[in-house]
Write a protein that holds these residues in place. Structure first.
Motif, PDB file in Angstrom:
ATOM      1  N   THR A 186       0.890  -1.206   0.185  1.00 42.31           N
ATOM      2  CA  THR A 186       0.098   0.043  -0.051  1.00 42.31           C
ATOM      3  C   THR A 186       0.864   1.237   0.168  1.00 42.31           C
ATOM      4  O   THR A 186       0.469   2.101  -0.615  1.00 42.31           O
ATOM      5  N   ALA A 187       1.967   1.161   0.889  1.00 47.46           N
ATOM      6  CA  ALA A 187       2.820   2.611   0.899  1.00 47.46           C
ATOM      7  C   ALA A 187       3.362   2.794  -0.530  1.00 47.46           C
ATOM      8  O   ALA A 187       3.574   4.024  -1.193  1.00 47.46           O
ATOM      9  N   ALA A 188       3.934   1.385  -1.330  1.00 50.88           N
ATOM     10  CA  ALA A 188       4.411   1.805  -2.502  1.00 50.88           C
ATOM     11  C   ALA A 188       3.197   2.381  -3.590  1.00 50.88           C
ATOM     12  O   ALA A 188       3.514   3.184  -4.369  1.00 50.88           O
ATOM     13  N   GLU A 189       1.860   1.800  -3.412  1.00 50.77           N
ATOM     14  CA  GLU A 189       1.035   2.311  -4.310  1.00 50.77           C
ATOM     15  C   GLU A 189       0.654   3.877  -4.071  1.00 50.77           C
ATOM     16  O   GLU A 189       0.489   4.743  -5.037  1.00 50.77           O
ATOM     17  N   GLU A 190       0.687   4.184  -2.767  1.00 48.36           N
ATOM     18  CA  GLU A 190       0.605   5.494  -2.422  1.00 48.36           C
ATOM     19  C   GLU A 190       1.685   6.572  -2.875  1.00 48.36           C
ATOM     20  O   GLU A 190       1.386   7.589  -3.405  1.00 48.36           O
TER      21      GLU A 190
ATOM     22  N   LEU B  14       9.621   5.904   1.228  1.00 53.30           N
ATOM     23  CA  LEU B  14      10.293   4.989   0.358  1.00 53.30           C
ATOM     24  C   LEU B  14      10.851   3.998   1.456  1.00 53.30           C
ATOM     25  O   LEU B  14      11.052   2.788   1.341  1.00 53.30           O
ATOM     26  N   LYS B  15      11.188   4.470   2.663  1.00 52.46           N
ATOM     27  CA  LYS B  15      11.587   3.601   3.726  1.00 52.46           C
ATOM     28  C   LYS B  15      10.596   2.435   4.188  1.00 52.46           C
ATOM     29  O   LYS B  15      10.746   1.525   4.348  1.00 52.46           O
TER      30      LYS B  15
ATOM     31  N   LEU C  12       8.813  -8.180  -0.589  1.00 55.08           N
ATOM     32  CA  LEU C  12       8.503  -7.158  -1.859  1.00 55.08           C
ATOM     33  C   LEU C  12       9.498  -6.578  -2.579  1.00 55.08           C
ATOM     34  O   LEU C  12       9.730  -6.640  -3.775  1.00 55.08           O
ATOM     35  N   THR C  13      10.457  -6.223  -1.559  1.00 55.78           N
ATOM     36  CA  THR C  13      11.781  -5.397  -2.342  1.00 55.78           C
ATOM     37  C   THR C  13      13.082  -6.208  -2.441  1.00 55.78           C
ATOM     38  O   THR C  13      14.149  -5.519  -2.521  1.00 55.78           O
ATOM     39  N   LYS C  14      13.266  -7.412  -1.900  1.00 55.50           N
ATOM     40  CA  LYS C  14      14.505  -8.098  -1.723  1.00 55.50           C
ATOM     41  C   LYS C  14      15.400  -7.886  -2.896  1.00 55.50           C
ATOM     42  O   LYS C  14      16.285  -7.517  -2.704  1.00 55.50           O
ATOM     43  N   ASN C  15      14.889  -8.094  -4.014  1.00 61.98           N
ATOM     44  CA  ASN C  15      15.742  -8.301  -5.431  1.00 61.98           C
ATOM     45  C   ASN C  15      16.008  -6.654  -5.660  1.00 61.98           C
ATOM     46  O   ASN C  15      16.815  -6.491  -6.556  1.00 61.98           O
ATOM     47  N   TYR C  16      15.334  -5.719  -4.969  1.00 65.77           N
ATOM     48  CA  TYR C  16      15.402  -4.481  -5.432  1.00 65.77           C
ATOM     49  C   TYR C  16      16.256  -3.393  -4.632  1.00 65.77           C
ATOM     50  O   TYR C  16      16.345  -2.427  -4.381  1.00 65.77           O
TER      51      TYR C  16
ATOM     52  N   GLN D 146      19.118  -0.934  -5.488  1.00 67.87           N
ATOM     53  CA  GLN D 146      18.468   0.184  -6.059  1.00 67.87           C
ATOM     54  C   GLN D 146      17.854   0.985  -5.345  1.00 67.87           C
ATOM     55  O   GLN D 146      18.160   2.387  -5.551  1.00 67.87           O
ATOM     56  N   LEU D 147      17.078   0.551  -4.490  1.00 63.93           N
ATOM     57  CA  LEU D 147      16.415   1.404  -3.559  1.00 63.93           C
ATOM     58  C   LEU D 147      17.170   2.116  -2.788  1.00 63.93           C
ATOM     59  O   LEU D 147      16.823   3.220  -2.375  1.00 63.93           O
ATOM     60  N   THR D 148      18.358   1.754  -2.118  1.00 68.77           N
ATOM     61  CA  THR D 148      19.195   2.355  -1.519  1.00 68.77           C
ATOM     62  C   THR D 148      19.943   3.632  -2.284  1.00 68.77           C
ATOM     63  O   THR D 148      19.957   4.880  -1.650  1.00 68.77           O
ATOM     64  N   THR D 149      20.386   3.129  -3.438  1.00 67.85           N
ATOM     65  CA  THR D 149      20.858   4.410  -4.225  1.00 67.85           C
ATOM     66  C   THR D 149      19.895   5.335  -4.452  1.00 67.85           C
ATOM     67  O   THR D 149      19.965   6.725  -4.248  1.00 67.85           O
ATOM     68  N   MET D 150      18.700   4.944  -4.705  1.00 65.76           N
ATOM     69  CA  MET D 150      17.405   6.063  -4.971  1.00 65.76           C
ATOM     70  C   MET D 150      17.287   6.938  -3.751  1.00 65.76           C
ATOM     71  O   MET D 150      17.242   8.148  -3.783  1.00 65.76           O
ATOM     72  N   SER D 151      17.184   6.188  -2.523  1.00 68.97           N
ATOM     73  CA  SER D 151      16.708   7.242  -1.529  1.00 68.97           C
ATOM     74  C   SER D 151      18.119   8.101  -1.203  1.00 68.97           C
ATOM     75  O   SER D 151      18.024   9.233  -0.789  1.00 68.97           O
ATOM     76  N   GLY D 152      19.367   7.514  -1.275  1.00 67.32           N
ATOM     77  CA  GLY D 152      20.349   8.544  -1.357  1.00 67.32           C
ATOM     78  C   GLY D 152      20.187   9.706  -2.205  1.00 67.32           C
ATOM     79  O   GLY D 152      20.588  10.892  -1.956  1.00 67.32           O
ATOM     80  N   GLU D 153      19.935   9.580  -3.371  1.00 66.71           N
ATOM     81  CA  GLU D 153      19.980  10.286  -4.450  1.00 66.71           C
ATOM     82  C   GLU D 153      18.601  11.549  -4.271  1.00 66.71           C
ATOM     83  O   GLU D 153      18.933  12.617  -4.408  1.00 66.71           O
ATOM     84  N   LEU D 154      17.678  10.918  -3.659  1.00 61.71           N
ATOM     85  CA  LEU D 154      16.648  11.865  -3.178  1.00 61.71           C
ATOM     86  C   LEU D 154      17.064  12.696  -2.068  1.00 61.71           C
ATOM     87  O   LEU D 154      16.981  14.084  -2.186  1.00 61.71           O
TER      88      LEU D 154
END
Lengths: 401, 720
Positions: free
Chosen positions: B181-185, B216-217, B224-228, B231-239
């Protein structure tokens, strides 16, 4: 309802703006709204809650001091705001600092004109009733002058005439133009004073207007009670003894006893029970025919507005977005907001309801007003829409013009 | 279709200073699961009183004179306040008419929405745990007796494992759902943000970026996000970096740098990819994890995991468990069937007993005897409760009670009536004007009441006979699957621990769902800061917060304008479809009902005067009051004068002897003033109580305004 074929304008609203102070910012409840109401017609005002339709009604009857614009009633300016003139002065003064001498003279003239306009607006706003009283007084004087002349040699008759003259003069002096506009409120319980009898409630307007003849007042009250479908005996009772529909009838009686030219009905049926709603609508229709009333009908129930009104104005967030004769508006709605509003009307037909698709309106997605600003334009005869050039072309095409 | 709520012969009056006001007089209706029943009528017709009786919130001066409201095997009029508390708001929820008076003016909106969630959560979890345990114990018992005493330990072990892995699985699923749900939001938020920026609307860019990073956290969860992960870590760093380096240039308006917009677009595609993954089946994974606690399945492809765990679960556990459960259910069913068969002659005897003569004591004794046995004969492992058997005791008790009360009351009532009429006659004889009426006497028909008692027993006999007749065709496998599903549902309630923060998120989601803009700001505001429409939306959000079975809407849209009304009706319809909600919709506006209702009951003066499906009422109305309601409001094509209903509803302290609507009815006949009309059936789904339908009545056509409209509607809809 039959369209009245007369073009005498009873009420003209020009560029009405009503802003409310909200802390440091301002709430634009009504922003630049213009319309005419012709004599004898029913003008419907619709829109969702908070769109400024009630505020427009209240501004017309001078419950608020308007921010900008003018309202003309029977050709006389009764409300006037000063904001637009002040803004013009401010802009001119700003330009004055950098302008060359030729332009300077021009600007100074603008400032002087607008200052004069402000003075005039303030005068009109505060003294419209006095001006009206003056014309009435003049009329009474003109009326009595020949009769005095006639009765010059008869002292008894002269004394009698003098008494009548004094009385009439007093009433004329007290008469206000604004009493020709009356209002019916939404909630009949909240708008009636619980400690006054029906007689007192209905007669209050007459008494304030300076009429002292108790017999005359009583007669008037009885007459009006019968007119709105109540009986004489009700005059002595208190509001709590009545049902919802009867209370609304009392509210209507209080308004029509002043024999107004314009009646502002602010959601008169929303607080009533179904079976009673029809009674009140029928009553208003009857009164309109018998007394020749002009009605500004504010409501959110579109089927009722369609049934009752000759012309309808649709408001959205303080703006008038579409104005057209009732049948025309429902046959060819042009503005996307009107379409969304019409698509939301519930119908007593299960099959049609199941097929119904509601159109949602999002003003940001719908219009592109970044370069070309919209204004009220007449797309077809009598059919006004708030749009810009591109949209006007589009609407005209849709109508096949 | 199953009945979820049943109202039978409900009678309610109010004590007032002027006398007893009869608000509801003998109404009965059924509410089917997932359907909407609309109750239509003007104010004072008893619609709201009925709904309040269902919720047990009638005013203090009310008297419930009789009737039953059956829900979930209980009679809501008889249960204790404690039991009612578990149902009220949780299982049956209500939206009130006046949004202002149903909100607390000095408590912030957010707190009012989350209050019930937080308070009820603990209770729901506890009662779900109780239900889960007791049903599981019953199942275990019947499994053991089905196996004839052998395998006792093995069965015990199986049941414990089932209990444990269910809870484990639901915990995992809860985490997964929250993250999803958080991802959808987040996707929706970013889309909205970009749209607003394009339209040059004022935005708090830094604040929004911070929001995104925080959200994002919450998205990150193993399945849900094990394979990603990387990518998510770099993404939040960039944000974070983008937020730090963002600066608004004064006077230039708000603009996003190329970098930020690209970043957001990239994030959105990543999230969309994430959400496109198939759902793991946690019921199976839960079992696997219980048996192999060290393994980590989260990294592997979902299809593979699902397949593998399914095989694992079935081979090791489920096949065996289902087989045993099936046997257990069959055993329990057969025992209950035997008991029912044995009970039938006894019930017959009781039926005869109640037809003969009896006194209070012997009637009660008989009641106790058979009711205990009926209770024992109920198959408790059945997931859909058999309301006739469950409420047999209270129903019979009521019927007996009513009979003996009437024996005492009738002579008193006769005496009072005689005394009053004598007094009145005497006054009139003396030539005085009398301005009061004699209260009509209420005398019960003793024979009828007595017949009612045996009818209750007879009803049960009929029900049991039907039951026994179809006993051979029961599919025990399907029932065992249904029972496993029931356990799953209860387990998900047990682990649903709601914290304040979760409640807030849920409240904000609900607020968005009911159409409140900027819910995060609105959450901290007081009711007076909302407009009427917004307040009503809050009230709806509060009613939905507990996820009820039945939603009672008491004129929910009367105070709102058309667009919002349409939105709220659509909202209720949507929620009804999504949650299989049953709705009781109370209104005086028939137009509103057309889209909502499956069935419609038209009420007048405390009685249902016409009942039918929406099509029956709108295309073939028969009662003059329905005609009047339909013709008193204009529709878009109405031109002629409206048919207003003259007068006002009758004073219910002195209910009219005949048809209550007769005085305002232009079609009224002589008999309407003398005798109450019975129900005349028009079709199996449609009946009306009016003498006009009597075979001897003159033919009366509905008013022109209605026939014309129906003609028009049929033409437009293409119906003959």
């Amino acid at each position: 309802m039959s369209n009245t074929n007369n073009n005498e304008v009873l009420l003209r609203v020009e560029n009405l703006c009503q802003y409310f102070k909200m802390g440091s910012s301002e709430l634009k409840a009504v922003d630049n709204v213009s319309f005419d109401i012709k004599k004898g017609e029913v003008f419907g005002l619709v829109g969702e809650s908070g769109c400024g339709k009630t505020t427009t009604g209240r501004s017309i009857i001078k419950i608020y001091d308007i921010t900008s614009g003018s309202i003309f009633f029977k050709g006389q300016r009764i409300c006037a705001g000063t904001r637009s003139y002040k803004d013009a002065i401010k802009a001119a003064k700003k330009e004055l600092r950098t302008a060359d001498s030729a332009r300077k003279a021009e600007l100074e003239k603008i400032i002087a004109d607008n200052t004069e306009a402000i003075r005039q607006a303030k005068f009109d706003h505060d003294h419209s009733d006095e001006e009206y009283a003056k014309t009435l007084v003049a009329k009474v004087e003109a009326d009595y002058a020949p009769r005095f002349e006639e009765a010059k040699n008869d002292p008894a008759k002269l004394a009698e005439l003098k008494k009548a003259y004094k009385e009439d003069l007093r009433v004329a002096k007290k008469t206000k133009l604004i009493t020709n506009i009356q209002m019916i409120f939404q909630d009949p319980i909240a708008s009636l004073n619980p400690r006054m009898t029906v007689r007192e409630i209905i007669a209050e307007g007459l008494i304030i207007n300076g009429i002292r003849d108790q017999k005359y007042i009583d007669e008037k009250v009885y007459e009006i009670l019968e007119l709105v479908g109540l009986v004489r005996e009700h005059a002595g009772r208190y509001p709590h003894e009545f049902s919802g529909g009867q209370r609304q009838r009392i509210g209507i009686a209080r308004a029509v006893i002043m024999r107004p030219d314009l009646l502002i009905a602010d959601e008169p049926i929303s607080a009533l029970d179904v079976s009673i709603q029809a009674q009140v609508i029928n009553l208003l229709n009857e009164l309109r025919e018998r007394l020749g009333l002009t009605i500004l009908f504010i409501a959110h129930d579109l089927s009722v507005v369609k049934y009752f009104s000759d012309r309808i104005g649709v408001m959205y967030f303080g703006n008038m977005v579409e104005l057209a004769p009732a049948d025309e508006l429902f046959a060819h709605p042009l503005h996307p907001y009107t379409r969304s509003l019409l698509s939301a009307i519930p119908l007593p037909d299960p099959h049609a309801e199941k097929r119904r698709t509601r159109i949602t309106y999002n003003s940001l997605a719908e219009h592109d007003y970044t370069t070309d600003l919209p204004s009220m334009r007449e797309v077809a005869p009598g059919h006004f829409v708030y749009c810009n050039d591109a949209e006007e072309q589009k609407y005209k095409k849709e109508l096949g013009l | 279709m199953s009945k979820i709520l049943e109202v039978k012969d409900l009678k309610i009056s109010f004590r007032t200073t002027n006398g007893t006001l009869k608000a509801v007089r003998d109404i009965s209706f059924n509410l089917e699961r997932g359907k909407t029943l609309a109750i239509v009528g003007e104010s004072g017709s008893g619609k709201s009183v009925t709904s309040k009786a269902i919720l047990g919130i009638l005013a203090g001066n009310s008297i419930i004179e009789g009737g039953e409201i059956i829900y979930d095997g209980k009679d809501l009029l008889k249960i204790t306040e404690e039991e009612m508390c578990k149902i009220r708001g949780d299982r049956i929820s209500m939206i009130f008419q006046d949004p202002l008076s149903s909100l607390n003016p000095i408590v912030k909106i957010g707190k009012q929405i989350t209050e019930a969630m937080l308070l009820k959560n603990k209770g729901t979890r506890r009662s779900a745990r109780e239900d889960f345990n007791s049903t599981l114990a019953l199942l275990k018992e019947s499994m053991i007796s089905a196996a004839g005493g052998s395998d006792k330990e093995k069965i015990g072990e199986l049941v414990t494992t089932f209990d444990k892995f269910n809870i484990e699985a639901i915990k995992l699923e809860n985490d997964y759902n929250t993250a999803r749900t958080a991802a959808e939001e987040l996707v929706a938020d970013i889309d909205e943000f970009i749209f607003m920026m394009e339209k040059k609307q004022k935005q708090d860019v830094k604040g929004r970026l911070k929001d995104f990073a925080a959200k994002l956290k919450t998205v990150r969860t193993p399945y849900l996000t094990k394979n990603y992960d990387s990518q998510l870590t770099t993404m939040s760093g960039e944000l974070d970096r983008a937020r730090a380096s963002y600066q608004q240039i004064k006077g230039e308006g708000i603009q996003l740098s190329q970098e930020i917009s690209e970043l957001l677009a990239k994030l959105n595609t990543l999230l969309a990819e994430l959400l496109a993954q198939p759902r793991p089946d946690f019921f199976r994974i839960g079992y696997y994890m219980l048996k192999n606690p060290g393994d980590d399945l989260s990294g592997r492809p979902v299809e593979e995991v699902n397949e593998m765990t399914l095989r694992y679960l079935e081979d090791n556990f489920m096949n065996e468990f289902i087989q045993l459960a099936e046997k257990g259910i069959a055993h329990s069913f057969n025992t209950s069937l035997e008991k029912k068969k044995a009970l039938l002659p006894k019930l017959q005897k009781a039926c005869e007993f109640y037809l003969g003569s009896f006194d209070k004591v012997s009637a009660r004794k008989m009641l106790k005897e058979i009711a205990d046995e009926v209770d024992a004969s109920i198959d408790r492992l059945e997931t859909s409760k058999d309301s006739i058997a469950y409420t047999f005791r209270t129903a019979l008790d009521n019927a007996i009670d009513r009979y003996f009360t009437a024996i005492v009351k009738n002579p008193k009532e006769e005496a009072r009536y005689a005394k009053q009429s004598k007094k009145r006659d005497a006054l009139i004889a003396r030539g005085k004007t009398v301005d009061w009426k004699v209260v009509p006497k209420v005398v019960y028909d003793l024979d009828e009441l007595k017949a009612n008692i045996s009818a209750v027993v007879d009803n049960l006999i009929l029900h049991y006979e039907n039951h026994i007749a179809v006993a051979d065709s029961v599919d025990f496998h399907a029932r065992s699957i249904a029972l496993v599903d029931y356990f799953k549902g209860k387990a998900s309630q047990i682990v649903q621990h709601i914290t304040k923060r979760m409640a807030k998120e849920k409240a904000i989601k609900l607020m968005t769902e009911v159409g409140i803009p900027e819910p995060r700001i609105r959450y901290y505001q007081y009711p007076f800061e909302f407009s009427g429409g917004m307040r009503q939306r809050i009230v709806i959000a509060i009613a939905l917060a507990a996820n009820p079975d039945i939603l009672i809407c008491d004129e929910p849209t009367t105070a709102l304008d058309v667009t919002i009304q349409a939105q709220i009706l659509e909202l209720i319809n949507k929620l009804k479809a999504e949650r299989n909600l049953s709705v009781i919709f109370i209104t005086h506006d028939l137009g509103v009902v057309a889209n909502m209702a499956d069935d419609i009951a038209v009420m007048y003066a405390g009685k249902v005067v016409e009942y039918g499906t929406a099509d029956d009422i709108f295309y073939d109305p028969r009662h003059p009051y329905t005609w009047a309601l339909l013709s008193s409001m204009p529709d878009l094509d109405t031109k002629e004068k409206l048919d207003a209903i003259p007068g006002t509803p009758p004073n219910m302290i002195y209910p009219p002897v005949g048809d209550a609507f007769a005085e305002r009815n232009k079609y009224a006949m002589k008999i309407d003033f003398e005798q109450q009309p019975p129900k005349f059936e028009i079709s199996p789904t449609h009946w009306a109580a009016t003498w006009l339908l009597h075979p001897n009545a003159p033919k009366v056509e509905p008013p022109r305004i209605i026939t014309d409209r129906i003609e028009r509607m049929k033409k437009a809809g293409g119906i003959d």
